[in-house]
Every structure is written in C-alpha cells, then in structure tokens.
Design a protein around this motif. Structure first.
Motif, PDB file in Angstrom:
ATOM      1  N   PHE A   1       7.148   2.446   7.730  1.00  0.00           N
ATOM      2  CA  PHE A   1       7.093   2.794   6.314  1.00  0.00           C
ATOM      3  C   PHE A   1       7.888   4.064   6.066  1.00  0.00           C
ATOM      4  CE2 PHE A   1       3.106   3.682   8.535  1.00  0.00           C
ATOM      5  CZ  PHE A   1       3.063   5.058   8.505  1.00  0.00           C
TER       6      PHE A   1
ATOM      7  N   ILE B   1       4.539   6.700   2.145  1.00  0.00           N
ATOM      8  CA  ILE B   1       3.678   7.886   2.026  1.00  0.00           C
ATOM      9  C   ILE B   1       4.493   8.937   1.287  1.00  0.00           C
ATOM     10  CG2 ILE B   1       2.499   9.756   3.245  1.00  0.00           C
ATOM     11  CD1 ILE B   1       1.904   7.858   5.504  1.00  0.00           C
TER      12      ILE B   1
ATOM     13  N   GLU C   1      -0.155  -2.774   5.754  1.00  0.00           N
ATOM     14  CA  GLU C   1       0.384  -2.979   4.412  1.00  0.00           C
ATOM     15  C   GLU C   1       1.066  -1.732   3.852  1.00  0.00           C
ATOM     16  OE1 GLU C   1       0.275  -5.882   2.316  1.00  0.00           O
ATOM     17  OE2 GLU C   1      -0.003  -6.709   4.325  1.00  0.00           O
ATOM     18  N   THR C   2       0.959  -0.615   4.572  1.00  0.00           N
ATOM     19  CA  THR C   2       1.529   0.645   4.086  1.00  0.00           C
ATOM     20  C   THR C   2       3.057   0.590   4.110  1.00  0.00           C
ATOM     21  OG1 THR C   2      -0.377   1.868   4.938  1.00  0.00           O
ATOM     22  CG2 THR C   2       1.574   3.151   4.368  1.00  0.00           C
TER      23      THR C   2
ATOM     24  N   SER D   1      -6.156   5.813   6.299  1.00  0.00           N
ATOM     25  CA  SER D   1      -5.601   5.086   5.153  1.00  0.00           C
ATOM     26  C   SER D   1      -4.378   4.250   5.515  1.00  0.00           C
ATOM     27  CB  SER D   1      -5.210   6.077   4.042  1.00  0.00           C
ATOM     28  OG  SER D   1      -6.342   6.798   3.589  1.00  0.00           O
ATOM     29  N   ILE D   2      -3.768   4.557   6.665  1.00  0.00           N
ATOM     30  CA  ILE D   2      -2.566   3.821   7.086  1.00  0.00           C
ATOM     31  C   ILE D   2      -2.958   2.445   7.604  1.00  0.00           C
ATOM     32  CG2 ILE D   2      -0.638   3.783   8.714  1.00  0.00           C
ATOM     33  CD1 ILE D   2      -0.671   6.855   8.637  1.00  0.00           C
ATOM     34  N   SER D   3      -2.316   1.437   7.077  1.00  0.00           N
ATOM     35  CA  SER D   3      -2.565   0.062   7.504  1.00  0.00           C
ATOM     36  C   SER D   3      -1.230  -0.667   7.645  1.00  0.00           C
ATOM     37  CB  SER D   3      -3.443  -0.659   6.477  1.00  0.00           C
ATOM     38  OG  SER D   3      -2.701  -0.929   5.289  1.00  0.00           O
TER      39      SER D   3
ATOM     40  N   ARG E   1       0.832  -1.209   0.000  1.00  0.00           N
ATOM     41  CA  ARG E   1       0.000   0.000   0.000  1.00  0.00           C
ATOM     42  C   ARG E   1       0.863   1.253   0.000  1.00  0.00           C
ATOM     43  NH1 ARG E   1      -5.315   1.417   3.637  1.00  0.00           N
ATOM     44  NH2 ARG E   1      -6.138  -0.123   2.197  1.00  0.00           N
ATOM     45  N   ILE E   2       0.496   2.197  -0.877  1.00  0.00           N
ATOM     46  CA  ILE E   2       1.172   3.484  -0.998  1.00  0.00           C
ATOM     47  C   ILE E   2       0.130   4.575  -0.827  1.00  0.00           C
ATOM     48  CG2 ILE E   2       2.573   4.944  -2.503  1.00  0.00           C
ATOM     49  CD1 ILE E   2       3.047   2.253  -4.145  1.00  0.00           C
ATOM     50  N   ILE E   3       0.487   5.631  -0.114  1.00  0.00           N
ATOM     51  CA  ILE E   3      -0.439   6.750   0.105  1.00  0.00           C
ATOM     52  C   ILE E   3       0.151   8.015  -0.495  1.00  0.00           C
ATOM     53  CG2 ILE E   3      -1.649   8.144   1.822  1.00  0.00           C
ATOM     54  CD1 ILE E   3      -1.454   5.732   3.717  1.00  0.00           C
TER      55      ILE E   3
END
Length: 385
Positions: free
Chosen positions: A172, A143, A139-140, A135-137, A91-93
């Motif tokens: 992350f 950012i 899997e992140t 949104s942070i999990s 996951r990417i934010i």
C-alpha cells in the motif's frame, strides 16, 4: 510595533522570493511549452526551481510535481493513490486530527464505499502505533498521516510508520502531509519511507497558490487533471511560472543555514512558553512543550476567557495570533484536533495558537508576553463581573 505570530497560517515572503517573482512577471513571461527563446528561457528557470526544491527535500528533481498549493497536493496524492490501487482493496488509514484538505477527501470517499479508519490520538495529539498496526489489513491501500499537526505542533512517528509499511512489502501507499514540517524539521522522504509527500509554498516564506508533491520514483500515479502533459502528465496545465520560481527561491533560502533557523524558532518558542508560565496563571499547554513537538507551534489555553476575544485584544497592540487552523478559524465550530485530544469545551474555547518564524525576534516575544499578561488580566476581570 507589529508582532506576527501566525506563521502556521502563512508566512511573509522573503525579499528574494518577491524579486524573482517580479522578474517572472516582467521579464520571464514566456510559455515554457513554447519552442522559441522566451519559452526555452522559462523552461530552464523552472528546471532550476525544481532542482532547488528537490535539494531542500533530499529528493531527485524527477520526483517533484508542482501544484497549486498544499490542498491540491494532498488531494492529488490521495485521489491519485486511490485510483491506482482501487483494485487491490478499499481500506484507508488516517488520523482524527488531519487537516481539512485530507479529512474532507476521506468523508467524500466514504460515500463511495471506501472504508476509512480514523486513528485516535492521546492527550498530546500522538497516534497509538499498536492501533495503527491492528488497522492494517489485506484491504489496506493507503495510509495518510500528517507529519506535524498544524494546530498543536505534535510530530507523528512517520519514520516508524514507514518501516511498518516497508515490512508489508509496500503493498500500500504511504502519504505524508509535510506542509507544517518542511523547513521546521530535518527529514527526507526516503528516510521516513514516504511514497508521496505534500509541501506548500506560503508556509516557507514563499508565495501563495503554489505547492509541490513528491512522488517516489517508480510509483504509478493516476492523473487527476488532463491536458498538455505538463509535469510528466501527472498535472497538466500551463505552469505558474512566478509561483514556481518563488517556491524554488524560498526552498533555496530555507536550505541555507537550516539548522540555525530551526534553532532560532526553538529559542523563541521556549521563551514564549516560559514567559507565559511565569506571568499568567490558569493556563494549559496543549501538546508537547519540547520533545515530540515542532519548533514553530505553541498552543495554549487561557482558562476562563474566549480565544477570539483575546485574539482581537492582542490585535489592537499589533500582535497577530490565531485560535486554530486558518482553514476553519472563521467557522463557528470547536477544534476537531483539540476535541480528539480530549480537551474540555472551556479549554478549547480559550485556546490560542502561536506560530513562529526565524524572522521573529526575542524583543517581539517579550512584547507579546507583556501584552498577553495585561489583556488576560483585563478580560478575566470583565468576565467575573
């Protein structure tokens, strides 16, 4: 009279930059990897340039990697971080208003199975921190946030984001695109909690074709370019000596009297905005006017006219502005930044970006306001016929 108000696209190099680059091309032409005097001489000069940039950023010289520009710095940061963290999650934010050198990387990563979260922004172009937190999990892995938006000048709360990441035990990586904030806002990578931070030479009165990436000490990065192990093996290839020396000199000039340079841009921006508000009706200021905004960017919609028409009308009087990002201004597409901020199509069509340098003058702003008033009035008369 020439009035250059497109400094977010590029800036005019300082004479000190031109002089050192000329010396690099005529006298300091050795390969810094060579063992003889000519090579050692250039190696020392590159080390000095690295120190100059590190000092301006408030970092150590070991944390600075030279690149070919902001686009490569952004690409290197994202892809290098992804490669080093890919076993931790997918996951990417980021945000909906990033520069194409960030957004297009993520579009490509989506095709490879990565989950990309694009944060919304409000009518001023600012992200919602609650949406970010949600949104942070586990899997992140990354950012990536632009510090100052290149179209409207909105400042994102990167320091607050950095604290959130620190509270997550730095599981992350936090990348900050500081290409439009370096030299316009006082900050350090450490203060905002960035692991990776991108800057560009030609945005700070340095040369084109050169940039840098700050990599926090201890952070492991996977190289994207392999070769002779230049730049500590992160970015191999014979160094661009003229560009590096030019960037170092630009950073040195920037660091000197930075507070007054920033204050000068604020004075110019405020004068332009107030002058337009007083002299021209039916306008819309996009983004923040003062607090929450950078000192060098003002984005204003002149309702009822097309921005391109006004741009070329001003050009006839020697005034240079833009309708948005220089990277996408020639494409027949509406600004993704202004769309994300909720502007209507007719507001986007009439948008003009004015971007300032500390080299601009109050007389130039007066001249620009006078010509703007005339051209807006003339164009609106033609449109109504």
């Amino acid at each position: 009279m020439e009035v250059y108000l497109d400094n977010s696209a590029t800036t005019k190099p300082n004479i000190e930059v031109v002089n050192i680059m000329t010396k690099a091309l005529t006298d300091y032409y050795g390969n810094p990897s060579s063992l003889h005097h000519k090579g050692v001489e250039v190696e020392k000069l590159i080390k000095t340039a690295r120190k100059q940039l590190a000092k301006a950023l408030g970092a150590s010289e070991q944390e600075i990697i030279f690149t070919s520009g902001g686009t490569e710095s952004n690409n290197m940061a994202i892809m290098g971080a992804i490669e080093s963290k890919k076993r931790k999650g997918n996951r990417i934010i980021t945000t909906k208003i990033e520069h194409p050198s960030v957004l297009n990387v993520y579009k490509n990563l989506e095709t490879k199975g990565y989950e990309v979260i694009y944060l919304d922004v409000d009518s001023f172009g600012k992200i919602n921190m609650e949406q970010l937190k949600e949104s942070i999990s586990e899997e992140t892995i990354l950012i990536s946030i632009m510090h100052v938006n290149n179209e409207v000048g909105t400042i994102q709360p990167v320091e607050e984001i950095g604290k959130i990441i620190k509270n997550n035990n730095e599981n992350f990586i936090f990348h900050v695109d500081a290409i439009q904030s370096f030299g316009k806002i006082k900050f350090t990578p450490k203060k905002i909690g960035a692991h990776l931070l991108s800057v560009s030479g030609h945005k700070i009165h340095g040369p084109k074709g050169i940039g840098a990436l700050y990599i926090k000490k201890g952070l492991k990065m996977t190289p994207l370019i392999y070769g002779g192990n230049q730049e500590t093996g992160i970015r191999s290839g014979t160094e661009n000596t003229p560009g590096i020396l030019g960037l170092g000199e630009a950073a040195r000039c920037l660091y000197e009297d930075m507070d007054n340079k920033i204050n000068k841009m604020w004075i110019l921006k405020n004068k332009l905005i107030e002058g337009i508000k007083n002299e021209i009706h039916d306008i819309k200021i996009n983004g923040f006017e003062k607090e929450g905004s950078a000192p060098h960017i003002a984005n204003i919609s002149f309702l009822g006219i097309r921005g391109e028409v006004l741009l070329h009308s001003l050009e006839q009087d020697g005034i240079y502005v833009s309708t948005g990002s220089a990277c996408s201004s020639k494409k027949n597409t509406k600004s993704h930044v202004l769309k994300a901020m909720g502007l209507k199509d007719y507001e986007i069509e009439g948008a003009i970006r004015f971007s300032f340098s500390y080299n601009n003058t109050l007389e130039e702003i007066d001249y620009a306001i006078d010509k703007l008033k005339k051209h807006v009035k003339d164009i609106r008369k033609i449109v109504k016929r």
